[in-house]
Write a protein that holds these residues in place. Sequence first.
Motif, short mmCIF file in Angstrom:
data_model
loop_
_atom_site.label_atom_id
_atom_site.label_comp_id
_atom_site.label_asym_id
_atom_site.label_seq_id
_atom_site.Cartn_x
_atom_site.Cartn_y
_atom_site.Cartn_z
N VAL A 5 -33.63 2.91 32.57
CA VAL A 5 -33.81 3.95 31.56
C VAL A 5 -33.05 5.17 32.05
O VAL A 5 -33.22 5.61 33.19
CB VAL A 5 -35.31 4.29 31.37
N CYS A 6 -32.20 5.69 31.19
CA CYS A 6 -31.37 6.82 31.59
C CYS A 6 -32.20 8.09 31.73
O CYS A 6 -32.95 8.45 30.83
CB CYS A 6 -30.27 7.04 30.56
N ILE A 7 -32.06 8.74 32.85
CA ILE A 7 -32.72 10.05 33.02
C ILE A 7 -31.68 11.13 33.28
O ILE A 7 -31.96 12.16 33.88
CB ILE A 7 -33.77 10.02 34.16
N GLY A 8 -30.45 10.87 32.83
CA GLY A 8 -29.43 11.91 32.88
C GLY A 8 -29.90 13.09 32.03
O GLY A 8 -30.82 12.95 31.24
N SER A 9 -29.25 14.24 32.16
CA SER A 9 -29.81 15.44 31.54
C SER A 9 -29.93 15.33 30.03
O SER A 9 -30.93 15.75 29.45
CB SER A 9 -29.02 16.69 31.94
N SER A 10 -28.96 14.73 29.37
CA SER A 10 -29.03 14.63 27.92
C SER A 10 -30.20 13.74 27.49
O SER A 10 -30.99 14.09 26.62
CB SER A 10 -27.70 14.09 27.41
N CYS A 11 -30.33 12.60 28.11
CA CYS A 11 -31.43 11.70 27.77
C CYS A 11 -32.77 12.29 28.18
O CYS A 11 -33.78 12.12 27.47
CB CYS A 11 -31.23 10.34 28.44
N HIS A 12 -32.79 13.00 29.28
CA HIS A 12 -34.02 13.63 29.73
C HIS A 12 -34.53 14.60 28.65
O HIS A 12 -35.71 14.59 28.30
CB HIS A 12 -33.77 14.36 31.04
N PHE A 42 -28.74 7.22 36.07
CA PHE A 42 -28.14 8.50 35.72
C PHE A 42 -26.95 8.29 34.81
O PHE A 42 -25.93 7.79 35.22
CB PHE A 42 -27.70 9.26 36.97
N CYS A 43 -27.13 8.65 33.56
CA CYS A 43 -26.09 8.60 32.55
C CYS A 43 -25.46 7.23 32.38
O CYS A 43 -24.79 6.70 33.25
CB CYS A 43 -25.00 9.63 32.78
N LEU A 44 -25.71 6.66 31.22
CA LEU A 44 -25.15 5.36 30.89
C LEU A 44 -23.94 5.50 29.98
O LEU A 44 -23.45 4.54 29.40
CB LEU A 44 -26.23 4.49 30.22
N GLY A 45 -23.46 6.74 29.83
CA GLY A 45 -22.22 6.96 29.08
C GLY A 45 -22.38 7.09 27.57
O GLY A 45 -21.41 7.02 26.84
N HIS A 46 -23.61 7.24 27.10
CA HIS A 46 -23.85 7.36 25.65
C HIS A 46 -24.68 8.61 25.35
O HIS A 46 -25.61 8.56 24.55
CB HIS A 46 -24.58 6.12 25.13
N CYS A 47 -24.34 9.69 26.01
CA CYS A 47 -25.18 10.90 25.95
C CYS A 47 -25.43 11.42 24.54
O CYS A 47 -26.47 11.98 24.26
CB CYS A 47 -24.56 12.02 26.75
N GLY A 48 -24.46 11.25 23.64
CA GLY A 48 -24.61 11.81 22.30
C GLY A 48 -25.51 10.99 21.40
O GLY A 48 -25.80 11.39 20.28
#
Length: 81
Positions: A5-12, A42-48
């Motif tokens: 599960v992405c916890i990069g900033s956008s997904c967070h 961390f970030c799966l490349g689909h932030c938008g």
Amino acid sequence: MDIKVCIGSSCHLRGSYDIINLMKDALKENGLDETVGMSAAFCLGHCGDGVSIKVDDQVISGVTKENFNEIFSRYVLNTVN
Ligand code: FES
């Protein structure tokens, strides 16, 4: 099966913490918590595209609390059963 599960900033910001909790509960309820590994990414490349998760090699974007059950059945339950 391995789930990230992405916890990069956008997904967070879009609620990945809720998705992690839903995922943990769903795996447990279905008796999969021993066999399916879940970790944070961390970030799966689909932030938008909303919260992203990765089930083995497949990235699924736009996961919300509302569509979680449908996504879980389609990508996790259908594959393990
Ligand atoms: S932050 Fe989740 S896909 Fe980029």
